[in-house]
Design a protein around this motif. Structure first.
Motif, PDB file in Angstrom:
ATOM      1  N   ILE A  32       0.848  -1.204   0.000  1.00 63.62           N
ATOM      2  CA  ILE A  32       0.000   0.000   0.000  1.00 63.62           C
ATOM      3  C   ILE A  32       0.880   1.250   0.000  1.00 63.62           C
ATOM      4  N   ALA A  33       1.945   1.214   0.806  1.00 61.37           N
ATOM      5  CA  ALA A  33       2.888   2.339   0.811  1.00 61.37           C
ATOM      6  C   ALA A  33       3.621   2.435  -0.526  1.00 61.37           C
ATOM      7  N   GLY A  34       3.842   1.296  -1.169  1.00 63.11           N
ATOM      8  CA  GLY A  34       4.546   1.285  -2.443  1.00 63.11           C
ATOM      9  C   GLY A  34       3.755   1.900  -3.583  1.00 63.11           C
ATOM     10  N   ILE A  35       2.422   1.879  -3.490  1.00 64.52           N
ATOM     11  CA  ILE A  35       1.580   2.425  -4.559  1.00 64.52           C
ATOM     12  C   ILE A  35       1.879   3.898  -4.795  1.00 64.52           C
ATOM     13  N   THR A  36       2.052   4.638  -3.717  1.00 68.77           N
ATOM     14  CA  THR A  36       2.274   6.088  -3.837  1.00 68.77           C
ATOM     15  C   THR A  36       3.755   6.458  -3.888  1.00 68.77           C
ATOM     16  N   ALA A  37       4.626   5.446  -3.777  1.00 64.55           N
ATOM     17  CA  ALA A  37       6.066   5.730  -3.783  1.00 64.55           C
ATOM     18  C   ALA A  37       6.520   6.176  -5.173  1.00 64.55           C
ATOM     19  N   THR A  38       7.545   7.012  -5.211  1.00 66.81           N
ATOM     20  CA  THR A  38       8.105   7.496  -6.468  1.00 66.81           C
ATOM     21  C   THR A  38       8.909   6.393  -7.138  1.00 66.81           C
ATOM     22  N   LEU A  39       8.753   6.279  -8.445  1.00 64.64           N
ATOM     23  CA  LEU A  39       9.484   5.259  -9.192  1.00 64.64           C
ATOM     24  C   LEU A  39      10.847   5.831  -9.602  1.00 64.64           C
ATOM     25  N   ASP A  40      11.886   5.332  -8.980  1.00 63.35           N
ATOM     26  CA  ASP A  40      13.252   5.792  -9.247  1.00 63.35           C
ATOM     27  C   ASP A  40      13.777   5.056 -10.481  1.00 63.35           C
ATOM     28  N   TRP A  41      13.755   5.712 -11.628  1.00 55.06           N
ATOM     29  CA  TRP A  41      14.127   5.059 -12.885  1.00 55.06           C
ATOM     30  C   TRP A  41      15.610   4.708 -12.929  1.00 55.06           C
ATOM     31  N   GLN A  42      16.436   5.536 -12.339  1.00 55.63           N
ATOM     32  CA  GLN A  42      17.869   5.247 -12.354  1.00 55.63           C
ATOM     33  C   GLN A  42      18.194   3.996 -11.561  1.00 55.63           C
ATOM     34  N   HIS A  43      17.558   3.883 -10.406  1.00 55.68           N
ATOM     35  CA  HIS A  43      17.787   2.677  -9.599  1.00 55.68           C
ATOM     36  C   HIS A  43      17.186   1.449 -10.274  1.00 55.68           C
ATOM     37  N   LEU A  44      16.064   1.626 -10.953  1.00 55.12           N
ATOM     38  CA  LEU A  44      15.453   0.516 -11.688  1.00 55.12           C
ATOM     39  C   LEU A  44      16.399   0.013 -12.776  1.00 55.12           C
ATOM     40  N   LYS A  45      17.083   0.940 -13.459  1.00 57.78           N
ATOM     41  CA  LYS A  45      18.039   0.523 -14.484  1.00 57.78           C
ATOM     42  C   LYS A  45      19.173  -0.301 -13.879  1.00 57.78           C
ATOM     43  N   LEU A  46      19.634   0.111 -12.699  1.00 57.68           N
ATOM     44  CA  LEU A  46      20.683  -0.652 -12.025  1.00 57.68           C
ATOM     45  C   LEU A  46      20.187  -2.041 -11.641  1.00 57.68           C
ATOM     46  N   MET A  47      18.947  -2.138 -11.181  1.00 58.70           N
ATOM     47  CA  MET A  47      18.365  -3.428 -10.810  1.00 58.70           C
ATOM     48  C   MET A  47      18.216  -4.329 -12.030  1.00 58.70           C
ATOM     49  N   LEU A  48      17.800  -3.730 -13.149  1.00 56.32           N
ATOM     50  CA  LEU A  48      17.667  -4.510 -14.383  1.00 56.32           C
ATOM     51  C   LEU A  48      19.030  -4.992 -14.869  1.00 56.32           C
ATOM     52  N   ARG A  49      20.035  -4.152 -14.707  1.00 52.23           N
ATOM     53  CA  ARG A  49      21.382  -4.537 -15.126  1.00 52.23           C
ATOM     54  C   ARG A  49      21.880  -5.734 -14.315  1.00 52.23           C
ATOM     55  N   PHE A  50      21.463  -5.788 -13.052  1.00 57.26           N
ATOM     56  CA  PHE A  50      21.826  -6.925 -12.205  1.00 57.26           C
ATOM     57  C   PHE A  50      20.963  -8.144 -12.506  1.00 57.26           C
ATOM     58  N   GLY A  51      19.658  -7.927 -12.689  1.00 55.15           N
ATOM     59  CA  GLY A  51      18.725  -9.042 -12.766  1.00 55.15           C
ATOM     60  C   GLY A  51      18.610  -9.720 -14.118  1.00 55.15           C
ATOM     61  N   LEU A  52      18.657  -8.953 -15.202  1.00 49.56           N
ATOM     62  CA  LEU A  52      18.436  -9.532 -16.526  1.00 49.56           C
ATOM     63  C   LEU A  52      19.422 -10.642 -16.882  1.00 49.56           C
ATOM     64  N   PRO A  53      20.727 -10.504 -16.601  1.00 44.87           N
ATOM     65  CA  PRO A  53      21.636 -11.609 -16.930  1.00 44.87           C
ATOM     66  C   PRO A  53      21.323 -12.901 -16.167  1.00 44.87           C
ATOM     67  N   LEU A  54      20.674 -12.767 -15.005  1.00 48.59           N
ATOM     68  CA  LEU A  54      20.362 -13.952 -14.213  1.00 48.59           C
ATOM     69  C   LEU A  54      19.245 -14.784 -14.836  1.00 48.59           C
TER      70      LEU A  54
END
Length: 470
Positions: free
Chosen positions: A196-218
């Motif tokens: 519920i708290a996450g719904i209104t949270a700001t989407l940090d695109w830069q951090h998302l890119k870092l997470m994708l860079r880590f997760g996609l190769p897996l």
């Protein structure tokens, strides 16, 4: 993690495995063999879609959890991209009517496609919400969320029987859909503050890119391991029939009892061995534990070979082949557990690419094995191919670990594991015609193992005796 918390997390996999051991045999008495096979394809699809559409962000969530302060925002970054892609994909597939159900079940009916889409969405959301419970060490809530859907499925099947409902594919899919939706609702309730708290949270695109860079190769490694464990069902669906797939899925369900050992051991082993490594000690304990697990693996294989006929007492007559296929199906959970004791060098050296390479090579072996064996042997061929592939997986993980870390004695490891895999393969393919010889083989192997692991057996007996006296 304290022993109490470990026990809380262990309740889920142990109870889930036991309930699965009960549920599928019950289903075989009331639903057709083909529909049991179709449910196996649904499970394969759930696993693949969750793995693929997660984009590796589930593992990125675990990696980043202790590094960020805003946990709800992290959950939103991990869940939203894959959920959006999955939702759009399912909408497109549903626009083609019953195409999705046609692919999975050879029944192109729109209502079945809608039920499948609901299951996929519920399973995907549950995957991420379960991580919230795990990372916050809410072990009991996590375990109960695993147990309750099994109980719901059993209750619905019992209701069908008592009310004389039609034992059709539609009703079976409805029962499974209800179980997945139920667990999703339970997860949502237990994690309501976070999402519920996450719904209104700001989407940090830069951090998302870092997470994708880590997760996609897996994803590549995840797909390889998924293929290693699930490609046999896909090949049976393509090269054989739903009847063969139904027999195979029941055998895998019985063999799933061995996943109790896998789940409990994996929960306890990884934190323990990394603690030893951090102190620069414990190598001798790794060798000791690998001997114990090897002895246990050989014991389980031998007892299964000697006593597999017991499963026929709980199944309809058209599932008689399960008693032969079951033994080879034990290879996946048992050999994986054994490999966990020898793979520690890869984790300690942080060279995860070697773990991925092990899975890829074993997956390739399984592809070739299924393609060659299923047309001739059906479900038995699939079981043998997967068993051999997991032995290759075990050997590769062991050798890579030795290359990256430290040497370990492996004559007994390879000798006994090869004997059990060879025995299980012959038993599965030809056991019905050479049963007396196979009984002699398993009996002799059991005696030899008891002699080889005499010290471990005496120590284990002494430990149990002391506990009982206390």
């Amino acid at each position: 993690m304290t022993p109490r918390k470990i026990a809380a997390f262990a309740i889920g996999p142990i109870g889930g495995a036991l309930l699965s051991l009960i549920t599928l045999p019950i289903i075989t008495w009331f639903f057709s063999q083909e529909d049991v096979g179709r449910m196996a394809m649904l499970q394969v699809t759930i696993g693949f879609s969750t793995l693929l559409f997660s984009l590796g962000l589930d593992q990125a969530y675990v990696r980043e959890f202790h590094e960020v302060d805003d946990k709800p925002a992290l959950l939103k970054r991990a869940l939203l991209p894959g959920l959006s892609i999955l939702f759009v994909t399912l909408l497109v597939l549903l626009s083609f009517g019953g195409t999705l159900a046609g692919w999975l079940f050879e029944r192109p009916e729109w209502h079945l496609s809608l039920l499948i889409a609901t299951v996929l969405l519920a399973a995907f959301i549950s995957r991420f919400l379960s991580l919230v419970l795990r990372m916050n060490e809410q072990g009991l809530a996590f375990s109960m969320s695993q147990l309750l859907p099994k109980l719901v499925l059993l209750a619905i099947i019992a209701g069908y029987v008592l009310l004389g409902a039609d034992t059709s594919l539609t009703n079976l899919v409805i029962a499974n859909t209800a179980a997945f939706v139920f667990v999703c609702v339970v997860f949502a309730f237990n994690t309501r503050k976070e999402w519920i708290a996450g719904i209104t949270a700001t989407l940090d695109w830069q951090h998302l890119k870092l997470m994708l860079r880590f997760g996609l190769p897996l994803i590549l490694g995840g797909v390889a391991y998924w293929g290693l464990t699930a490609i046999d069902k896909v090949f049976l669906r393509t090269l054989a029939s739903f009847e063969e797939l139904g027999v195979y899925s029941v055998a895998v369900s019985f063999a799933g009892a061995a996943t109790i050992l896998q789940s409990v051991f994996s929960t306890v082993w990884a934190p323990t061995v990394y603690k030893w490594a951090s102190k620069g000690e414990g190598l001798e304990n790794v060798h000791k534990v690998s001997r114990y697990i090897l002895g246990l693996v050989v014991l389980v294989f031998c007892l299964a070979g000697l006593l597999s006929w017991i499963v026929t007492l709980f199944l309809p007559a058209n599932y008689i082949a399960v008693q032969w296929i079951l033994v080879a199906c034990l290879g996946a959970p048992l050999l994986y557990t054994l490999s966990e004791t020898t793979v520690v060098g890869i984790g300690i050296s942080r060279r995860s690419s070697f773990a991925m390479l092990s899975a890829l090579v074993a997956f390739a072996v399984n592809l070739v094995g299924n393609w060659l064996m299923i047309p001739r042997f059906g479900a038995a061929g699939a079981a043998v191919s997967t068993c051999i592939s997991f032995w290759v997986f075990f050997v590769l993980r062991t050798e890579f670990s030795i290359y990256l870390w430290k040497p370990m004695p492996r004559l007994l490891l390879y000798g006994y594991s090869a004997l059990t895999v060879a025995g299980a393969s012959i038993f599965t393919l030809y056991g019905a015609s050479i049963y007396p010889f196979m009984l002699a083989f398993w009996g002799l192997l059991l005696v030899a193992a008891l002699f080889s692991f005499k010290a471990e057996v005496l120590e284990a007996v002494g430990f149990v005796a002391v506990r009982l006296r206390k």
